[in-house]
Design a protein around this motif. Structure first.
Motif, PDB file in Angstrom:
ATOM      1  N   GLU A 152       0.925  -1.415   0.065  1.00  0.00           N
ATOM      2  CA  GLU A 152      -0.058   0.012  -0.067  1.00  0.00           C
ATOM      3  C   GLU A 152       0.866   1.260   0.290  1.00  0.00           C
ATOM      4  O   GLU A 152       0.510   2.186  -0.959  1.00  0.00           O
ATOM      5  N   VAL A 153       1.931   1.145   0.912  1.00  0.00           N
ATOM      6  CA  VAL A 153       2.383   2.593   1.211  1.00  0.00           C
ATOM      7  C   VAL A 153       4.104   2.532   1.107  1.00  0.00           C
ATOM      8  O   VAL A 153       4.737   3.304   1.242  1.00  0.00           O
ATOM      9  N   GLY A 154       4.636   1.265   0.884  1.00  0.00           N
ATOM     10  CA  GLY A 154       6.224   0.930   0.771  1.00  0.00           C
ATOM     11  C   GLY A 154       6.561   1.955  -0.160  1.00  0.00           C
ATOM     12  O   GLY A 154       6.312   2.011  -1.477  1.00  0.00           O
ATOM     13  N   ARG A 155       8.015   2.594   0.124  1.00  0.00           N
ATOM     14  CA  ARG A 155       8.387   3.579  -0.751  1.00  0.00           C
ATOM     15  C   ARG A 155       9.600   2.952  -1.034  1.00  0.00           C
ATOM     16  O   ARG A 155      10.652   2.718  -0.089  1.00  0.00           O
ATOM     17  N   GLY A 160      15.395  -1.393   0.243  1.00  0.00           N
ATOM     18  CA  GLY A 160      14.317  -1.975   0.061  1.00  0.00           C
ATOM     19  C   GLY A 160      13.075  -1.169   0.322  1.00  0.00           C
ATOM     20  O   GLY A 160      12.963   0.135  -0.150  1.00  0.00           O
ATOM     21  N   LEU A 161      11.672  -1.514   0.671  1.00  0.00           N
ATOM     22  CA  LEU A 161      10.550  -0.709   0.672  1.00  0.00           C
ATOM     23  C   LEU A 161      10.450  -0.216   2.288  1.00  0.00           C
ATOM     24  O   LEU A 161      10.169  -0.865   2.981  1.00  0.00           O
ATOM     25  N   LEU A 162      10.427   1.266   2.199  1.00  0.00           N
ATOM     26  CA  LEU A 162      10.352   1.720   3.568  1.00  0.00           C
ATOM     27  C   LEU A 162       8.840   2.082   3.904  1.00  0.00           C
ATOM     28  O   LEU A 162       8.241   2.719   3.071  1.00  0.00           O
ATOM     29  N   VAL A 163       8.193   1.539   4.876  1.00  0.00           N
ATOM     30  CA  VAL A 163       7.113   1.803   5.332  1.00  0.00           C
ATOM     31  C   VAL A 163       6.912   2.645   6.373  1.00  0.00           C
ATOM     32  O   VAL A 163       7.304   2.204   7.545  1.00  0.00           O
ATOM     33  N   GLU A 164       6.366   3.839   6.352  1.00  0.00           N
ATOM     34  CA  GLU A 164       6.098   4.470   7.583  1.00  0.00           C
ATOM     35  C   GLU A 164       4.874   4.224   8.215  1.00  0.00           C
ATOM     36  O   GLU A 164       3.743   4.127   7.823  1.00  0.00           O
ATOM     37  N   LEU A 165       5.139   3.396   9.404  1.00  0.00           N
ATOM     38  CA  LEU A 165       3.962   2.852  10.018  1.00  0.00           C
ATOM     39  C   LEU A 165       3.037   3.860  10.981  1.00  0.00           C
ATOM     40  O   LEU A 165       1.733   3.713  10.976  1.00  0.00           O
ATOM     41  N   GLY A 166       3.805   4.683  11.482  1.00  0.00           N
ATOM     42  CA  GLY A 166       2.881   5.670  12.254  1.00  0.00           C
ATOM     43  C   GLY A 166       2.105   4.897  13.393  1.00  0.00           C
ATOM     44  O   GLY A 166       0.966   5.301  13.913  1.00  0.00           O
TER      45      GLY A 166
END
Length: 226
Positions: A152-155, A160-166
């Motif tokens: 959904e939001v992996g940058r 790799g894919l950075l996911v800002e979880l919050g």
């Protein structure tokens, strides 16, 4: 697929041009569950989380959303109160369009049916995930949630894919239908295996393929690892 990917490029640009730009700080509430659906927000920067509060008062994080989303569109289309709360995970930028203007925008671009279908698919996606989590073992449930959020939001980054979880690890565990005491060691083992790395409020997914295999509960998906 998000709203920006669904509509023609010019239609997305038109939506932005017609909206009023607003900046949102981290943890700001963009939309609140139960309120009147008076507007839609086209998200162009940042990540938000979708929260739903049950009658019991318990609040569950349903998913994360990123740039290219139209937030609050379903309530506007159906003229119903907000079904969820949207909170900023990071600093966000959005363009706000009032409900009547958004409905006119959909008619002008002949997008009403497509956007309605997208909203229904999103709701069905949430229900499918709940059904999948109910049948999976704990390790697979956690992998399923992490793979979903990465999609959904992996940058993409070099690592790799950075996911800002919050969200806290306890919230992540609840999202996966498990306790923090169960999730913590599993996260640690995923990190030791080089599948992901953990940071404060974020996860770097280094090997999405292995994570997705684990999410399927496949026999060859490193079950012995977890």
């Amino acid at each position: 697929m998000n709203f920006r990917e669904l509509v023609p490029k010019q239609a997305w640009i038109d939506l932005i041009n017609r909206g009023q730009r607003r900046n949102y700080r981290r943890d700001a509430v963009l939309l609140r569950q139960g309120e009147s659906a008076a507007s839609v927000i086209a998200l162009v920067e940042g990540t938000v989380k979708v929260l739903q509060t049950a009658e019991s008062g318990d609040t569950l994080t349903l998913t994360l959303r990123g740039p290219g989303e139209a937030l609050g569109e379903m309530g506007v289309i159906l003229d119903l109160p907000r079904s969820a709360t949207i909170r900023a995970v990071s600093g966000c930028v959005g363009y706000v369009l009032q409900a009547h203007a958004f409905r006119g925008y959909l008619d002008r671009h002949q997008l009403s049916r497509a956007v309605y279908q997208l909203a229904v698919e999103r709701m069905q996606q949430v229900e499918r995930m709940r059904a999948d989590l109910a049948r999976l073992a704990p390790a697979a449930r956690l992998a399923h949630v992490l793979a979903h959020l990465a999609g959904e939001v992996g940058r993409p980054t070099d690592a790799g894919l950075l996911v800002e979880l919050g969200m806290s690890r306890e919230e992540l565990a609840v999202m996966a239908g498990m306790g923090r005491s169960s999730a913590a060691p599993l996260l640690g083992r995923l990190q030791e295996a080089g599948i992901l790395s953990l940071g404060r409020g974020q996860v770097m997914v280094k090997n999405l393929h292995r994570l997705e295999e684990m999410a399927l509960g496949a026999a060859n998906a490193d079950d012995d690892l977890l």
